[in-house]
Design a protein around this motif. Structure first.
Motif, mmCIF file in Angstrom:
data_model
loop_
_atom_site.group_PDB
_atom_site.id
_atom_site.type_symbol
_atom_site.label_atom_id
_atom_site.label_comp_id
_atom_site.label_asym_id
_atom_site.label_seq_id
_atom_site.Cartn_x
_atom_site.Cartn_y
_atom_site.Cartn_z
ATOM 1 N N LYS A 45 0.756 -1.026 -0.096
ATOM 2 C CA LYS A 45 -0.058 0.025 0.131
ATOM 3 C C LYS A 45 0.906 1.184 0.055
ATOM 4 O O LYS A 45 0.808 2.104 -0.731
ATOM 5 C CB LYS A 45 -0.966 -0.020 1.205
ATOM 6 N N SER A 46 1.796 1.345 1.107
ATOM 7 C CA SER A 46 2.755 2.534 0.891
ATOM 8 C C SER A 46 3.546 2.651 -0.058
ATOM 9 O O SER A 46 3.726 3.593 -0.875
ATOM 10 C CB SER A 46 3.517 2.494 2.314
ATOM 11 N N THR A 47 3.945 1.356 -0.655
ATOM 12 C CA THR A 47 4.732 1.333 -1.759
ATOM 13 C C THR A 47 3.888 2.084 -3.119
ATOM 14 O O THR A 47 4.622 2.611 -3.822
ATOM 15 C CB THR A 47 5.202 0.156 -2.337
ATOM 16 N N LEU A 172 -2.994 10.021 1.318
ATOM 17 C CA LEU A 172 -3.175 9.846 2.925
ATOM 18 C C LEU A 172 -2.518 8.440 3.165
ATOM 19 O O LEU A 172 -3.110 7.516 2.836
ATOM 20 C CB LEU A 172 -4.493 10.043 3.186
ATOM 21 N N ASP A 173 -1.474 8.316 3.773
ATOM 22 C CA ASP A 173 -0.954 6.917 4.260
ATOM 23 C C ASP A 173 -1.031 6.729 5.697
ATOM 24 O O ASP A 173 -0.305 7.119 6.493
ATOM 25 C CB ASP A 173 0.385 6.724 3.689
ATOM 26 N N GLU A 174 -2.348 6.099 6.030
ATOM 27 C CA GLU A 174 -2.645 5.740 7.447
ATOM 28 C C GLU A 174 -2.342 6.947 8.254
ATOM 29 O O GLU A 174 -1.648 6.951 9.423
ATOM 30 C CB GLU A 174 -1.738 4.783 8.056
ATOM 31 N N HIS A 175 -2.848 8.281 8.035
ATOM 32 C CA HIS A 175 -2.734 9.539 8.515
ATOM 33 C C HIS A 175 -3.089 9.633 9.973
ATOM 34 O O HIS A 175 -2.770 10.384 10.760
ATOM 35 C CB HIS A 175 -2.724 10.671 7.751
ATOM 36 N N ASP B 324 9.425 -2.048 7.555
ATOM 37 C CA ASP B 324 9.286 -0.407 7.901
ATOM 38 C C ASP B 324 9.265 0.440 6.455
ATOM 39 O O ASP B 324 10.173 0.219 5.600
ATOM 40 C CB ASP B 324 10.419 0.134 8.561
ATOM 41 N N ASP B 325 8.127 0.976 6.187
ATOM 42 C CA ASP B 325 8.160 1.582 4.862
ATOM 43 C C ASP B 325 8.578 2.956 4.793
ATOM 44 O O ASP B 325 8.420 3.860 3.680
ATOM 45 C CB ASP B 325 6.473 1.601 4.253
ATOM 46 N N ARG B 326 9.151 3.400 5.970
ATOM 47 C CA ARG B 326 9.862 4.897 5.793
ATOM 48 C C ARG B 326 11.323 4.869 5.625
ATOM 49 O O ARG B 326 11.998 5.529 6.415
ATOM 50 C CB ARG B 326 9.340 5.712 7.176
HETATM 51 MG MG LIG Z 1 2.380 1.377 4.953
#
Ligand SMILES: [Mg+2]
Ligand SMILES: Nc1ncnc2c1ncn2[C@@H]1O[C@H](COP(=O)(O)OP(=O)(O)OP(=O)(O)O)[C@@H](O)[C@H]1O
Lengths: 264, 327
Positions: A45-47, A172-175, B324-326
């Motif tokens: 998802k974040s990717t 919005l990433d799990e904000h 960790d995606d950060r």
């Molecule tokens: Mg993520």
């Protein structure tokens, strides 16, 4: 508005840590779509959001926003089209700068920055009005350093910054994930209002199935670098947490019911 | 004591000159959050360029301007090594600094020192500052180094205050505060970093040009340890005045004051009979101590606060903890 065609991304290719995080994702968002995104840890998802923002180049595929092919544009150039809020409240604001300075930086997103004033009087008034909308008392603290704010206040401010110049796309990433339930609800509420007011085309990742169902007009689920569920319209409105769970188990090929989900 | 008081104006003047260098260090170290070691070389570059140009009859202001530009060029090289070639900032600075040693020698006609003909009154009177102007009986107050460099410093602070309130200046500050946020707001952080390094080294070289005038010449080792002196000034100013000086212009002023105090202390320990050889060791120890204070404070007083920011109230779909995606 957003057109993603067959994007692939592999991290650390050729090493033991090789990880293919996106496997041919296709996604088209219409103007004003508000899409919630769910999926397990590491689903990609974040990717996906990072690929759209241009944090790094994708290996294959194309991304266009509002008809403009941005696949090859660096992150800071894509920022012109995109407003972003991250999971980590520390990430979206400059802690050592004032609230109004942060807003002024956001207001100039996509413009050339030269020797004009960093902030004007008229802007201050505008920001005061905008901050009032958040209902967090920030309108009286324009010159406070952002580092002094709570996580929830910072996320709300980041949201306002992201939406300030009506971006073509809001990511919005799990904000709300790092906030306590009450603050999370407040920030989510503000999100809904801001998105509705300007009809922003939005992608919102959440781990909370109820939020995913309650917000937006479309829901997608990711699993192992692919979009495995895509529901919208009436079907989405009628969706229940149980149905969503069943879909998830089907997609992941596991049938263990996860109690924790029901708590969401 | 009388000796010390007599030496005070000289110490303050030197402190003011090094204060301009320290303001340059402040821009990289505090605003951009980069420890830039280029300054050890670019300080000397400023002096070398000035002495050679001035010596060959070039106008004082033109010579100072070229010295400033030469410093900016050094900053540009470090900036490009860092951003375009991906070399860590500290290493990039060290590389430039090393290369500058040869360049500085070349500028100075392959000699380790070059002097300005201050015994010639015509030449002396064309200088902006000189330790000879410390003599209040022979020279009017407006030629006194404390006055001249003081005004110079005020002008630099005013210009920087103006610049950092502009769009570009704000972009620079945002880059140092949170690169991630800066990029998300459309700021090309590579450009802002290079710009900051150029501005910083320009000021450092300008200070080098002033010091060469003050002391009547330039020598190849003059900037050695400049970064540490700069850090000392920044830290002294911060420790003493951070609570009082909130405004950005005043923060820059506190750097200058920090440099002055540093030189007064140095003067005092020299008067007490310390072998000048130990000055660098003393400076290193003091700066090392001050740099470790915030770390130790943080370790023992706010150690676990950070852990609370992420990870509460997440409703996970599956039990495992993901990557960790950060990154
Ligand atoms: Mg993520
Ligand atoms: N910059 C990176 N470098 C290396 N691997 C990465 C990077 N970003 C993501 N990954 C890997 O790619 C996979 C997908 O990660 P991603 O962050 O997109 O998951 P996610 O769906 O957002 O999960 P979560 O719900 O935990 O945030 C994971 O295995 C992750 O470890």
């Amino acid at each position: 508005m957003l057109e993603i065609k067959n994007i692939w991304k592999t991290f650390n290719a050729g090493t033991v840590n090789e990880k293919t995080a996106l496997r041919g994702v296709d996604l088209t968002l219409d103007d004003g779509d508000f899409v919630t995104v769910i999926g397990g840890n590491g689903a990609g998802k974040s990717t996906l959001l990072n690929a759209v923002s241009g944090v790094w180049p994708v290996d294959r595929g194309t991304i266009s926003i509002g008809g403009v092919d941005v696949t090859k544009l660096p992150e800071h150039k894509r920022a012109k089209y995109i407003g972003r809020v991250f999971q980590d409240p520390m990430m979206g604001t400059a802690a050592t700068m004032q609230i109004e300075e942060n807003l002024a930086l956001a207001a100039r997103r996509g413009q050339r920055r030269g020797l004009r004033p960093g902030i004007t009087k008229a802007e201050r008034e505008e920001y005061r009005e905008q901050l009032k909308m958040l209902d967090l008392g920030l309108e009286d603290r324009l010159t406070s350093k952002v580092g002094l704010l709570s996580g929830g206040q910072r996320q709300a401010l980041t949201l306002l910054m992201a939406a300030l110049r009506k971006p073509q796309l809001l990511l919005l990433d799990e904000h709300t994930a790092a906030l306590d339930p009450k603050t999370a609800a407040k920030v989510l509420d503000a999100t809904e209002r801001i998105v509705q007011k300007d009809h922003l085309t939005t992608l919102m990742i959440t781990h909370n199935m109820r939020d995913a169902i309650a917000h937006g007009n479309r829901l997608i689920m990711m699993y192992d670098g692919r979009i495995v569920v895509d529901v919208s319209g009436e079907e989405k409105e009628k969706l229940t947490v149980e149905q969503l769970l069943a879909m998830f188990n089907q997609a992941s090929g596991s049938d263990e019911a996860d109690d924790k989900l029901l708590l969401g | 004591m009388a000796n010390f008081l007599n030496a005070l104006p000289g110490a303050v003047s030197q402190g003011l000159i090094w204060g301009i260098m320290a303001i340059g260090v402040y821009i990289t170290y505090k605003i951009l959050d980069i420890a830039d070691l280029t300054v050890d070389g670019s300080f000397c570059t400023g002096g070398a360029v000035f002495v050679m140009l001035f010596g060959s009859g070039v106008n004082l202001w033109v010579a100072m301007l070229v010295a400033f530009l030469a410093g900016m060029l050094a900053g540009l090289v470090t900036g490009l090594l860092h951003t375009a070639c991906g070399i860590p900032a500290i290493l990039a600075g060290i590389l430039t600094q090393l290369g500058l040693y040869s360049i500085n020698l070349a500028i100075m006609d392959m000699r380790a020192s070059q002097s300005i003909a201050v015994t010639d009154n015509g030449v002396l009177n064309r200088l902006l500052v000189s330790l000879r102007f410390l003599n209040t009986e022979k020279f009017p107050f407006y030629r006194h180094p404390i006055f001249v460099v003081g005004v110079f410093t005020a002008a630099i602070i005013a210009i920087l205050y103006w610049f950092f309130g502009r769009e570009l200046g704000a972009a620079l500050r945002a880059t140092g505060s949170n690169q991630n946020m800066a990029r998300a707001q459309g700021i090309n952080t590579n450009v802002t970093k290079v710009l900051g390094l150029m501005l910083s080294n320009g000021l450092v070289a300008l200070a080098g040009a002033l010091l060469s005038q003050y002391s009547g010449g330039n020598e190849i080792n003059v900037g050695r340890g400049a970064i540490v002196i700069g850090l000392a000034a920044v830290i002294i100013g911060e420790v003493l005045l951070d609570k009082v000086f909130r405004n950005f212009a005043l923060k820059l002023l506190s750097v200058s004051i920090g440099a002055i105090l540093y030189y007064i202390v140095i003067q005092a320990v020299l008067q007490m009979g310390l072998n000048p050889n130990y000055l660098k060791l003393l400076t290193a120890v003091v700066v090392g101590l001050f740099l470790s204070i915030p770390y130790w404070k943080g370790k023992y007083f706010r150690g676990y606060k950070k852990m609370r920011t992420v990870g509460i109230n997440m409703v996970k779909i599956d039990g495992e903890t993901g990557g960790d995606d950060r990154a």
